[in-house]
Enzyme design. Structure first.
Site, short mmCIF file in Angstrom:
data_model
loop_
_atom_site.label_atom_id
_atom_site.label_comp_id
_atom_site.label_asym_id
_atom_site.label_seq_id
_atom_site.Cartn_x
_atom_site.Cartn_y
_atom_site.Cartn_z
N GLY A 12 -9.19 3.42 19.00
CA GLY A 12 -9.60 2.01 19.01
C GLY A 12 -10.15 1.69 17.64
O GLY A 12 -11.19 2.23 17.24
N ALA A 13 -9.43 0.84 16.91
CA ALA A 13 -9.83 0.53 15.53
C ALA A 13 -10.38 -0.88 15.43
O ALA A 13 -10.24 -1.55 14.42
CB ALA A 13 -8.63 0.70 14.60
N PHE A 15 -13.87 -3.50 16.32
CA PHE A 15 -15.18 -3.61 15.67
C PHE A 15 -15.97 -2.31 15.72
O PHE A 15 -16.48 -1.83 14.71
CB PHE A 15 -15.99 -4.74 16.32
N ASP A 36 -5.01 3.15 16.69
CA ASP A 36 -4.91 1.98 17.57
C ASP A 36 -3.48 1.89 18.08
O ASP A 36 -2.67 2.80 17.84
CB ASP A 36 -5.36 0.70 16.83
N HIS A 180 -25.81 1.93 31.89
CA HIS A 180 -25.84 0.97 30.78
C HIS A 180 -25.57 -0.42 31.35
O HIS A 180 -24.52 -1.02 31.15
CB HIS A 180 -24.77 1.38 29.76
N1 LIG Z 1 -21.37 1.91 25.40
C1 LIG Z 1 -21.86 1.06 24.53
O1 LIG Z 1 -23.04 1.15 24.19
C2 LIG Z 1 -20.97 0.04 23.90
C3 LIG Z 1 -21.40 -0.67 22.78
C4 LIG Z 1 -20.52 -1.57 22.17
C5 LIG Z 1 -19.24 -1.76 22.69
N2 LIG Z 1 -18.87 -1.08 23.79
C6 LIG Z 1 -17.53 -1.22 24.35
O2 LIG Z 1 -16.60 -0.61 23.45
C7 LIG Z 1 -15.31 -1.21 23.63
C8 LIG Z 1 -14.75 -1.62 22.28
O3 LIG Z 1 -15.53 -2.66 21.72
P1 LIG Z 1 -15.06 -3.32 20.33
O4 LIG Z 1 -16.12 -4.30 19.97
O5 LIG Z 1 -14.68 -2.27 19.35
O6 LIG Z 1 -13.74 -4.09 20.82
P2 LIG Z 1 -12.52 -4.55 19.91
O7 LIG Z 1 -11.73 -5.50 20.73
O8 LIG Z 1 -12.99 -5.00 18.57
O9 LIG Z 1 -11.68 -3.21 19.70
C9 LIG Z 1 -11.04 -2.52 20.72
C10 LIG Z 1 -9.77 -1.94 20.14
O10 LIG Z 1 -9.17 -1.09 21.11
C11 LIG Z 1 -7.77 -1.18 20.88
N3 LIG Z 1 -7.01 -0.65 22.01
C12 LIG Z 1 -6.74 -1.25 23.21
N4 LIG Z 1 -5.96 -0.44 23.96
C13 LIG Z 1 -5.76 0.68 23.24
C14 LIG Z 1 -5.04 1.89 23.45
N5 LIG Z 1 -4.37 2.09 24.59
N6 LIG Z 1 -5.03 2.82 22.48
C15 LIG Z 1 -5.69 2.64 21.33
N7 LIG Z 1 -6.38 1.51 21.05
C16 LIG Z 1 -6.42 0.56 21.99
C17 LIG Z 1 -7.54 -2.66 20.63
O11 LIG Z 1 -6.27 -2.91 20.05
C18 LIG Z 1 -8.72 -2.99 19.74
O12 LIG Z 1 -8.39 -2.83 18.36
C19 LIG Z 1 -15.54 -2.36 24.62
O13 LIG Z 1 -15.18 -1.94 25.92
C20 LIG Z 1 -17.02 -2.61 24.53
O14 LIG Z 1 -17.53 -3.21 25.69
C21 LIG Z 1 -19.70 -0.18 24.41
O1 LIG Z 2 -23.04 -5.65 25.87
C1 LIG Z 2 -21.88 -5.27 25.72
O2 LIG Z 2 -20.93 -5.72 26.37
C2 LIG Z 2 -21.56 -4.25 24.64
C3 LIG Z 2 -22.49 -3.08 24.66
O3 LIG Z 2 -22.50 -2.44 25.91
C4 LIG Z 2 -23.87 -3.41 24.21
O4 LIG Z 2 -24.84 -3.08 24.91
O5 LIG Z 2 -24.02 -4.00 23.13
#
Ligand SMILES: NC(=O)c1ccc[n+]([C@@H]2O[C@H](COP(=O)([O-])OP(=O)(O)OC[C@H]3O[C@@H](n4cnc5c(N)ncnc54)[C@H](O)[C@@H]3O)[C@@H](O)[C@H]2O)c1
Ligand SMILES: O=C(O)C[C@H](O)C(=O)O
Length: 312
Positions: A12-13, A15, A36, A180
């Protein structure tokens, strides 16, 4: 001869993935492979090349490549999963479960094929259930499948407390237990400023308000950004886990891990204090909880279980 470094792949590339890749490289923890989907291969390559071109300026030695081919991830020491959709204002993390569970299955298959000895760190939401999904799909031992939430949740708590007491964030420690979600359990009794219990420095009313803000911390950022969720602090949290593992630091850090009797729960992936080191999860730390804290944790566990059932 090329220098042999450790290898971290970030799936996943977007944010969080791109920011994690950069932070891991800036800390010279490992060479990084950013992955990605094929439709975004050029963008992924472009992001990685752009990061690499920052290395002479910032003076860090690490290779960073972008790809859509899992062959490039072969023999990774750690694979971080950030692939999937993020929530938008008005959504809960649990609304992402159906889409992201499918993505977890497909990316885990590739990880297992190319890096059978890797430690997997999951970020994708709803992260407790997604870590469980990756555990099931991988067949890896629980020591090698963990999730990130507690470092981020604790970091938010520490930030708000530091602002409140006007002290360095470095001196504020805290513990956040549970899933979470909005019913996570920040443990005030185990939180300090330079060794001084927070309860002696901050009024109950203000502590309650800070706990509430911490619980909703992800949503606060989602509402401000408008089209995505937090990524700087989540990426910093992932980089800290990667560092603890690759350097075998045996850090006491919160992680989402499979509980098998600890805290009175069995077969559930939940955020608890752990020791992270070269084997991944080295140990789960069990804290004594008051009846009130245990009741709050039970509530959080119920929420996590409901989402885990959807994965099953
Ligand atoms: N656990 C935590 O504390 C936490 C914190 C922040 C974000 N997140 C989660 O992390 C995830 C990503 O967030 P983000 O801001 O990077 O989202 P984003 O949309 O910027 O990036 C996600 C990327 O995943 C790629 N992707 C989708 N399917 C894929 C696959 N099969 N193989 C490879 N890549 C694939 C997309 O093309 C996209 O580039 C979200 O589910 C978000 O809720 C969790
Ligand atoms: O809140 C979200 O959806 C993303 C992440 O889990 C966070 O806590 O920032």
């Amino acid at each position: 001869m090329a220098i042999q470094r450790r290898k971290v792949s970030v799936i996943g590339a977007g944010f969080t993935g791109a920011t994690t890749a950069l932070m891991v490289a800036q800390k010279e923890l490992a060479d990084v492979v950013l992955v990605d989907i094929p439709e975004l291969e050029n963008q992924t390559k472009g992001k990685a090349l752009d990061m690499l071109e920052a290395s002479p300026v910032q003076g860090f030695d690490a290779q960073i490549i972008g790809t859509a081919d899992y062959k490039d991830t072969a023999d990774s020491d750690i694979v971080v999963i950030t692939a999937g959709i993020a929530r938008k204002p008005g959504m809960s993390r649990d609304d992402l479960v159906a889409t992201n569970a499918k993505i977890m299955k497909s990316v885990t298959k590739e990880i297992v094929t190319y890096s059978p000895n890797a430690i997997i760190v999951v970020l994708t939401n709803p992260v407790d259930a997604m870590t469980y999904a990756v555990y099931q799909a991988s067949g890896f031992p629980k020591e090698r499948v963990i999730g990130q939430s507690g470092i981020l949740d604790t970091a938010r708590f520490r930030t708000f407390i530091a602002q409140e007491v006007n002290l360095s964030v470095k001196d504020i420690t805290g513990f956040v237990l549970g899933g979470h979600g909005d019913d996570m359990v920040p443990l005030i009794r185990y939180s300090y400023a330079g060794g001084v219990p927070l309860e002696t420095l901050v009024s109950k009313e203000r502590l309650d308000a800070i706990v509430e803000r911490t619980r909703k911390g992800g949503g606060e950022i989602v509402n401000l950004l408008g089209n995505g969720s937090a990524y700087y602090a989540p990426a910093a949290s992932l980089a800290e886990m990667v560092e603890a593992i690759l350097k075998d630091q045996r850090r006491v850090l919160p992680a989402i891990t499979l509980l098998e009797g600890e805290y009175g729960y069995d077969g559930i992936y939940l955020g608890v204090p752990t020791v992270l080191g070269g084997a991944g999860l080295e140990k789960i730390i069990e804290l004594d909880l008051t009846d009130e804290e245990k009741a709050a944790l039970d509530k959080s566990v119920e929420s996590v279980k409901k989402v885990m059932d959807l994965v099953d």
